[in-house]
Design an enzyme around this catalytic site. Structure first.
Site, PDB file in Angstrom:
ATOM      1  N   HIS A 110    -122.331   8.905 -48.838  1.00 49.57           N
ATOM      2  CA  HIS A 110    -121.706  10.055 -48.186  1.00 49.57           C
ATOM      3  C   HIS A 110    -120.596  10.631 -49.042  1.00 49.57           C
ATOM      4  O   HIS A 110    -119.929   9.926 -49.804  1.00 49.57           O
ATOM      5  CB  HIS A 110    -121.218   9.719 -46.775  1.00 49.57           C
ATOM      6  CG  HIS A 110    -120.140   8.683 -46.678  1.00 49.57           C
ATOM      7  ND1 HIS A 110    -118.803   9.002 -46.701  1.00 49.57           N
ATOM      8  CD2 HIS A 110    -120.191   7.344 -46.529  1.00 49.57           C
ATOM      9  CE1 HIS A 110    -118.079   7.911 -46.564  1.00 49.57           C
ATOM     10  NE2 HIS A 110    -118.897   6.879 -46.466  1.00 49.57           N
ATOM     11  N   ASP A 139    -114.974   4.249 -50.745  1.00 51.69           N
ATOM     12  CA  ASP A 139    -115.689   4.729 -49.565  1.00 51.69           C
ATOM     13  C   ASP A 139    -115.689   6.257 -49.528  1.00 51.69           C
ATOM     14  O   ASP A 139    -114.797   6.848 -48.953  1.00 51.69           O
ATOM     15  CB  ASP A 139    -115.026   4.163 -48.308  1.00 51.69           C
ATOM     16  CG  ASP A 139    -115.768   4.516 -47.032  1.00 51.69           C
ATOM     17  OD1 ASP A 139    -116.990   4.740 -47.108  1.00 51.69           O
ATOM     18  OD2 ASP A 139    -115.125   4.580 -45.966  1.00 51.69           O
ATOM     19  N   GLU A 173    -120.410  11.657 -42.750  1.00 50.15           N
ATOM     20  CA  GLU A 173    -120.565  10.279 -42.265  1.00 50.15           C
ATOM     21  C   GLU A 173    -119.363   9.798 -41.478  1.00 50.15           C
ATOM     22  O   GLU A 173    -119.501   9.075 -40.486  1.00 50.15           O
ATOM     23  CB  GLU A 173    -120.821   9.349 -43.455  1.00 50.15           C
ATOM     24  CG  GLU A 173    -121.305   7.943 -43.071  1.00 50.15           C
ATOM     25  CD  GLU A 173    -120.167   6.959 -42.831  1.00 50.15           C
ATOM     26  OE1 GLU A 173    -120.435   5.858 -42.300  1.00 50.15           O
ATOM     27  OE2 GLU A 173    -118.999   7.286 -43.161  1.00 50.15           O
ATOM     28  N   GLU A 174    -118.160  10.201 -41.902  1.00 47.99           N
ATOM     29  CA  GLU A 174    -116.955   9.708 -41.244  1.00 47.99           C
ATOM     30  C   GLU A 174    -116.749  10.294 -39.855  1.00 47.99           C
ATOM     31  O   GLU A 174    -115.995   9.737 -39.049  1.00 47.99           O
ATOM     32  CB  GLU A 174    -115.726   9.992 -42.117  1.00 47.99           C
ATOM     33  CG  GLU A 174    -115.739   9.322 -43.482  1.00 47.99           C
ATOM     34  CD  GLU A 174    -115.620   7.804 -43.422  1.00 47.99           C
ATOM     35  OE1 GLU A 174    -115.530   7.258 -42.305  1.00 47.99           O
ATOM     36  OE2 GLU A 174    -115.638   7.163 -44.485  1.00 47.99           O
ATOM     37  N   GLU A 198    -122.866   2.192 -49.151  1.00 42.23           N
ATOM     38  CA  GLU A 198    -121.498   1.956 -48.691  1.00 42.23           C
ATOM     39  C   GLU A 198    -120.863   0.893 -49.605  1.00 42.23           C
ATOM     40  O   GLU A 198    -121.561   0.194 -50.333  1.00 42.23           O
ATOM     41  CB  GLU A 198    -121.506   1.470 -47.244  1.00 42.23           C
ATOM     42  CG  GLU A 198    -121.789   2.553 -46.227  1.00 42.23           C
ATOM     43  CD  GLU A 198    -120.602   3.486 -46.003  1.00 42.23           C
ATOM     44  OE1 GLU A 198    -119.444   3.017 -46.028  1.00 42.23           O
ATOM     45  OE2 GLU A 198    -120.834   4.691 -45.815  1.00 42.23           O
ATOM     46  N   HIS A 381    -110.131   2.889 -45.952  1.00 44.73           N
ATOM     47  CA  HIS A 381    -109.505   3.857 -45.042  1.00 44.73           C
ATOM     48  C   HIS A 381    -107.980   3.780 -45.043  1.00 44.73           C
ATOM     49  O   HIS A 381    -107.347   4.202 -44.070  1.00 44.73           O
ATOM     50  CB  HIS A 381    -110.034   3.696 -43.608  1.00 44.73           C
ATOM     51  CG  HIS A 381    -111.431   4.183 -43.419  1.00 44.73           C
ATOM     52  ND1 HIS A 381    -111.985   4.382 -42.172  1.00 44.73           N
ATOM     53  CD2 HIS A 381    -112.402   4.505 -44.308  1.00 44.73           C
ATOM     54  CE1 HIS A 381    -113.226   4.805 -42.307  1.00 44.73           C
ATOM     55  NE2 HIS A 381    -113.507   4.887 -43.600  1.00 44.73           N
TER      56      HIS A 381
END
Length: 409
Positions: A110, A139, A173-174, A198, A381
């Protein structure tokens, strides 16, 4: 659940080959050499991508990342289809490469991150003590890079023993747009296997199961009043929401890996007014799909117990990605990956994750799926998110060899 003939055939072939390891004690010398040769280039591409803000919905940055990835894939011979998505404020990418074999292999990554505009300028790509830092470095910009360079390695080998390789790049995606979800389901149905890019887990692992996700919404309606003169005439929606948070927050089940965590609370806008409206939202995760049904029912049942009389409480469960269960088919994919990593003298850790991902959608339509093929990293994140520089070569090798082995089946 329906399986296409090709997926059934692949699973059967995997079962037949599972008992007879076909891996050399030595690595594939040329693939290893190419992976090492590309390390510097891969890090430069990672730097370019990380230094572009591409938070979910941020059109300028997502377009830049998309265009860079598309250009790289075109140079590898892929045909490109852009799939517009208004909710994502951008387009998803379906890149297709035809070969001469039988296996249809789907790679997924992504382009969006969780970081706001300006993050790249505040924390640009840099390497310190063997770790690369920057927004989205693991990510999932590291996953995009791992995929592109594994494909470059295979091109150098002249390898075409697959029927088709599809590289799907999700722009949302998030945040999980419905259009992206439908695109992934539809695409995965036409493939024999999915490898999701991922991040590799901090202990150098792959992800064999994931929890599903949902959002619990609690809406409270009360009655406004002056907070100083006559608070007794009001019905405090904020107080009722707080009560609901405390009791509904206990609906998780540790044994079943179900969690519910309230994360967003909104009530009132003036300190001298008893609020007549309040909303609370909770992140819900479950490894078992039936747990979402249980949570939905319990939200309604338990919320009937109110603290403030004459308030109205409404609960809703908004379902997101389904769980990705560990299956016999994913275990066979793990065995293949372990054999390949063993060629490098390495061992993969095999893990589950509380985080939902696109792999759940692929697995949900019956396509054997394994996750975590991106560059290894940690602190996902967060502003401290990092990728291990020395994981680039082994991860490119792993993905390249995985495609080769799956093409034999």
């Amino acid at each position: 659940m329906l399986f296409t003939f090709s997926r059934t055939l692949l699973a059967a072939t995997l079962a037949l080959s599972f008992a007879v390891p076909a891996y050399s004690a030595e690595p594939h010398k040329q693939i290893q050499a190419d992976a090492e040769q590309y390390k510097g280039e891969a890090l430069k591409l990672l730097e370019r991508l990380v230094n572009i803000d591409s938070g979910s919905g941020y059109e300028p940055g997502l377009t830049q990342v998309r265009d860079i990835a598309v250009d790289e894939l075109k140079q590898l011979g892929f045909s490109i289809e852009l799939v517009p998505d208004k909710a994502a404020n951008n387009s998803h990418v379906i890149a297709t490469l035809k070969g001469t074999g039988k296996a249809k292999i789907l790679l997924m990554a992504h382009m969006d991150t969780v970081f706001k505009e300006g993050s790249a300028a505040e924390r640009p790509f840099h390497i310190k003590d063997g770790r690369a830092y920057g927004p989205g470095v693991m990510d999932d910009k590291g996953g995009i890079v791992a995929g592109i360079y594994a494909l470059k390695v295979l091109k150098n080998q002249g390898f075409k023993d697959y029927a088709q390789i599809t590289f799907l790049l999700d722009a949302s995606e998030e945040t999980g747009s419905e259009a992206a979800s439908e695109l992934i389901r539809k695409t995965a149905k036409g493939h024999d296997v999915t490898l999701n890019l991922e991040p590799g887990r901090p202990a150098d692992g792959l992800v064999v199961w994931r929890k599903g996700s949902a959002t619990a919404v609690v809406e409270v309606k009360g009655k406004a009043a002056h907070a100083g003169v006559a608070p007794e005439l009001g019905r405090n929606a904020a107080m009722e929401a707080a009560h609901q948070i405390l009791q509904l927050g206990k609906l998780g089940d540790a044994e079943k890996k179900t969690t519910i965590n309230f994360t967003v609370i909104k009530a009132g806008d003036r300190t001298n007014v008893i609020p007549d409206q309040a909303t609370a939202k909770a992140d819900v995760r479950a490894a078992l799909p039936e747990e979402f049904d249980r949570i939905e029912k319990d939200l309604a049942r338990v919320s009937a117990n109110k603290l403030i009389p004459d308030t109205e409480v409404k609960t809703t469960l908004l379902r997101g990605l389904p769980p990705m269960p560990q299956t016999p088919e994913s275990d066979k994919l793990v065995a293949i990956a372990q054999g390949i990593y063993g060629e490098l003298g390495r061992t993969l850790t095999i893990e589950g994750s509380g985080g939902a991902a696109d792999a759940s959608l692929s697995a949900g339509v019956g396509t054997p799926t394994l996750d975590g093929f991106g560059i290894v990293g940690g602190n996902i994140h967060t502003p401290e998110e990092y990728a291990e520089v020395e994981s680039v070569v082994p991860r490119v090798y792993l993905l390249s060899r995985m495609i080769v082995e799956l093409s034999k089946r």
